[in-house]
Design an enzyme around this catalytic site. Structure first.
Site, PDB file in Angstrom:
ATOM      1  N   ASN A 205       0.836  -1.067   0.171  1.00 43.30           N
ATOM      2  CA  ASN A 205       0.048  -0.093  -0.091  1.00 43.30           C
ATOM      3  C   ASN A 205       0.808   1.256  -0.046  1.00 43.30           C
ATOM      4  O   ASN A 205       0.488   2.374  -0.315  1.00 43.30           O
ATOM      5  CB  ASN A 205      -1.125  -0.057   1.281  1.00 43.30           C
ATOM      6  CG  ASN A 205      -0.318   0.000   2.409  1.00 43.30           C
ATOM      7  OD1 ASN A 205       0.739  -0.557   2.941  1.00 43.30           O
ATOM      8  ND2 ASN A 205      -0.961   0.340   3.561  1.00 43.30           N
ATOM      9  N   GLU A 306       5.119  -3.188  12.467  1.00 44.26           N
ATOM     10  CA  GLU A 306       3.773  -2.282  12.312  1.00 44.26           C
ATOM     11  C   GLU A 306       2.515  -2.933  11.619  1.00 44.26           C
ATOM     12  O   GLU A 306       2.912  -3.508  10.464  1.00 44.26           O
ATOM     13  CB  GLU A 306       4.002  -1.047  11.498  1.00 44.26           C
ATOM     14  CG  GLU A 306       3.141  -0.022  11.721  1.00 44.26           C
ATOM     15  CD  GLU A 306       2.300  -0.079  10.186  1.00 44.26           C
ATOM     16  OE1 GLU A 306       1.064  -0.462  10.243  1.00 44.26           O
ATOM     17  OE2 GLU A 306       2.631   0.391   9.119  1.00 44.26           O
ATOM     18  N   CYS A 340      -2.999   1.506   6.680  1.00 40.67           N
ATOM     19  CA  CYS A 340      -3.167   0.788   8.082  1.00 40.67           C
ATOM     20  C   CYS A 340      -3.773   1.854   9.256  1.00 40.67           C
ATOM     21  O   CYS A 340      -4.315   1.460  10.074  1.00 40.67           O
ATOM     22  CB  CYS A 340      -1.897   0.137   8.602  1.00 40.67           C
ATOM     23  SG  CYS A 340      -0.289   1.682   8.561  1.00 40.67           S
ATOM     24  N   GLU A 515       8.646   3.566  14.246  1.00 41.70           N
ATOM     25  CA  GLU A 515       9.572   3.956  12.976  1.00 41.70           C
ATOM     26  C   GLU A 515       9.478   5.309  13.033  1.00 41.70           C
ATOM     27  O   GLU A 515       8.458   6.128  13.349  1.00 41.70           O
ATOM     28  CB  GLU A 515       8.884   3.149  11.823  1.00 41.70           C
ATOM     29  CG  GLU A 515       9.195   1.626  12.081  1.00 41.70           C
ATOM     30  CD  GLU A 515       8.751   0.812  10.900  1.00 41.70           C
ATOM     31  OE1 GLU A 515       9.510  -0.067  10.747  1.00 41.70           O
ATOM     32  OE2 GLU A 515       7.905   1.563  10.041  1.00 41.70           O
TER      33      GLU A 515
END
Length: 535
Positions: A205, A306, A340, A515
């Site tokens: 994505n 993640e 997400c 991150e």
């Protein structure tokens, strides 16, 4: 923490390798490949022909190992999700190629870790500069293989490049400590050292930004990487490899092993179980993350992940409804709902529920246009594949069968098989699939609530906790809810929260670690305590 003596102690197969960057690719012989390609092979296999308008210089199709482009014995097709057209055939790497890439990364690590922070910073900055120089071409590749509108793809490339810029600066800010203890004849120091070789597994994505967010931090810390991009979108990872090579990133520091969905399990397992790998960084589904955690556990590797989200979007009675609608549009429908951190559950307080639903439906009809990502004015591209479409259909059908009302949308779009109408549902209840499963598509289900406590309880009922959003003008309520939401990131009166300067990550089953930001580089560093005595 990896050391350059690890190879002898881990029982790995001993391979005779030439120094990286000299002579034939060190991995070619190991893979059973000729080190002297036949005339024309590099031209035929190294570059995709691609549709008109895509940049041939960046359309690489071979694996990138040890600074060289390596074909595999098999290839797999990459398709444009909007039209179904084949963009090219990419090297279908397997476990042997993955292990060779790890070996190349390990060999490179033994020298890359000794490169000064200033030089690592300079090389990352050059890579950033090349991304900015080629931003239009890189965006076209994203739109072609991912389908997102070109304007969004251009935004992703800028976001992606900024991670390289950010971590080029953070490379020079890796500081240790001096600790004073009661012993007068001792001094205690804390050093920060690179973990070692990092396996980086990324989703489709955000095929560029999810790579640089991880790789920028890893390289800045002194680690080397092997990237396994998503099988739907390998071209962006390979384009980044081409620019890394142009930037002067040393051979073996950045490696890419693309593979088909059929080989994804064996490649993932090889990359996560190899004893020369010290770190795993993964972005993707929670289910896959759990499998990789099992792999990591056997050799106790460092892990950052993640994983899936199920973001609540809460609108309280005190909220500015127009601002909430604008935030909902930005949060829900970016990349056709395939992010997400997309809002997945809309919880709206009873006093403004009807007004919010009406205005959101109007905004969807007025502002969203479904089409090919390359067409001017398109805001909603295709979903990535047929499976994604089927999941949205399943969620809509289930909700309607249990009493939900379709305010707009609700079915596949006439534009093509991978397109779905932006959809708004009202009268949604907690027993519906869309209330407890991440949709990953252009579906906005709205649920009515009465009290703040009820909304927070519904929001926190999920077993994941990546992002959450809420709109309110009550300062006391803002502090309460921001602290009570069980998520890693909160947007208050804001629908877009991602930025390179701030930590990205979740809680519960949404992952481990962070991150981006000044914290992101710590995921690739080990602390070493040094006690200096006899003073």
């Amino acid at each position: 923490m990896a050391t350059c003596f690890q190879l002898r102690g881990c029982g790995a197969q001993r391979l005779s390798l030439l120094p990286l960057g000299r002579g034939p690719c060190p991995c070619a012989g190991y893979l059973g490949l000729s080190t002297q390609p036949k005339p024309g092979l590099a031209l035929l296999r190294g570059y995709a022909q691609g549709p008109a308008g895509l940049p041939p210089a960046l359309l690489r199709t071979d694996g990138f190992v040890g600074g060289r482009w390596l074909p595999a014995r098999a290839v797999f097709p990459v398709y444009d999700p909007a039209s179904g057209a084949e963009l090219g055939k990419v090297a279908d790497c397997g476990a042997p190629e993955a292990r060779a890439a790890v070996r190349a990364a390990y060999e490179a690590f033994c020298s890359w870790r000794e490169v000064s922070a200033k030089e690592r910073s300079s090389l990352l900055r050059k890579w950033y500069d090349l991304m900015i120089k080629n931003k239009e071409d890189l965006a076209k590749i994203i739109t072609a293989e991912n389908g997102k509108p070109l304007k969004e793809a251009q935004g992703e490339i800028l976001y992606s490049a900024l991670f390289l810029e950010w971590f080029s600066e953070e490379a020079r800010r890796i500081y240790g400590d001096i600790i004073y203890t009661p012993a007068k004849d001792k001094r205690s120091l804390v050093l920060k050292q690179p973990v070692g070789v990092a396996t980086v597994i990324t989703p489709w994505n955000f095929p560029s930004a999810m790579i640089t967010r991880k790789v920028g931090a890893a390289l800045a810390a002194g680690c080397t990487v092997v990237v396994k991009p998503a099988e739907d979108t390998p071209l962006s990872a390979l384009a980044l490899a081409e620019l890394a090579k142009q930037a002067g990133i040393p051979p073996g520091v950045y490696n890419v092993v693309p593979c088909s969905r059929k080989k994804a399990k064996e490649v993932g397992e090889a990359l996560c179980t190899d004893p020369l790998v010290s770190k795993i960084s993964f972005t993707g589904s929670t289910a896959t993350g759990k499998i990789l955690l099992h792999y990591a556990a056997d050799s106790v590797k460092r892990v950052s992940m993640e994983l899936g989200g199920h973001a609540p979007f809460i609108v309280f009675d005190s909220a500015n409804v127009d601002q909430a609608v604008a935030g909902a549009m930005a949060s829900k429908f970016r990349n056709s709902g395939q992010t997400c951190v997309c809002s997945n559950r809309f919880l709206v307080q009873r006093g403004i529920h009807d007004s919010f639903v009406k205005k959101l439906a109007e905004a969807i009809k007025r502002d969203l246009r479904v089409g090919n990502g390359f067409e001017e004015g398109t805001t909603q591209g295709p979903l990535i594949n047929e499976k994604a479409i089927e999941k949205v259909e399943k969620h809509v059908s289930d909700a309607v069968s249990k009493g939900a009302t379709i305010e707009t949308g609700g079915k596949r779009h006439r534009f093509g098989k991978n397109f779905f109408e932006p959809t708004l549902l009202s009268n949604v209840t907690r027993d519906m699939l869309c209330s407890h499963e991440e949709t990953f598509g252009p579906l906005a289900p709205v649920m009515k609530f009465d009290t703040e406590e009820e909304a927070v309880a519904i929001a926190n009922a999920a077993d994941v906790g990546l992002a959450g959003y809420f709109y309110s003008q009550d300062p006391a309520q803002i502090w309460r809810v921001a602290e009570q939401l069980e998520v890693g990131m909160v947007g208050v009166n804001e629908g877009l929260i991602s930025t390179v300067e701030c930590p990205f990550g979740g809680v519960k089953q949404s992952g481990l670690g962070r991150e981006g930001s000044k914290y992101g580089i710590d995921e690739y560093l080990e602390l070493k305590y040094v006690c200096y005595g006899g003073l």
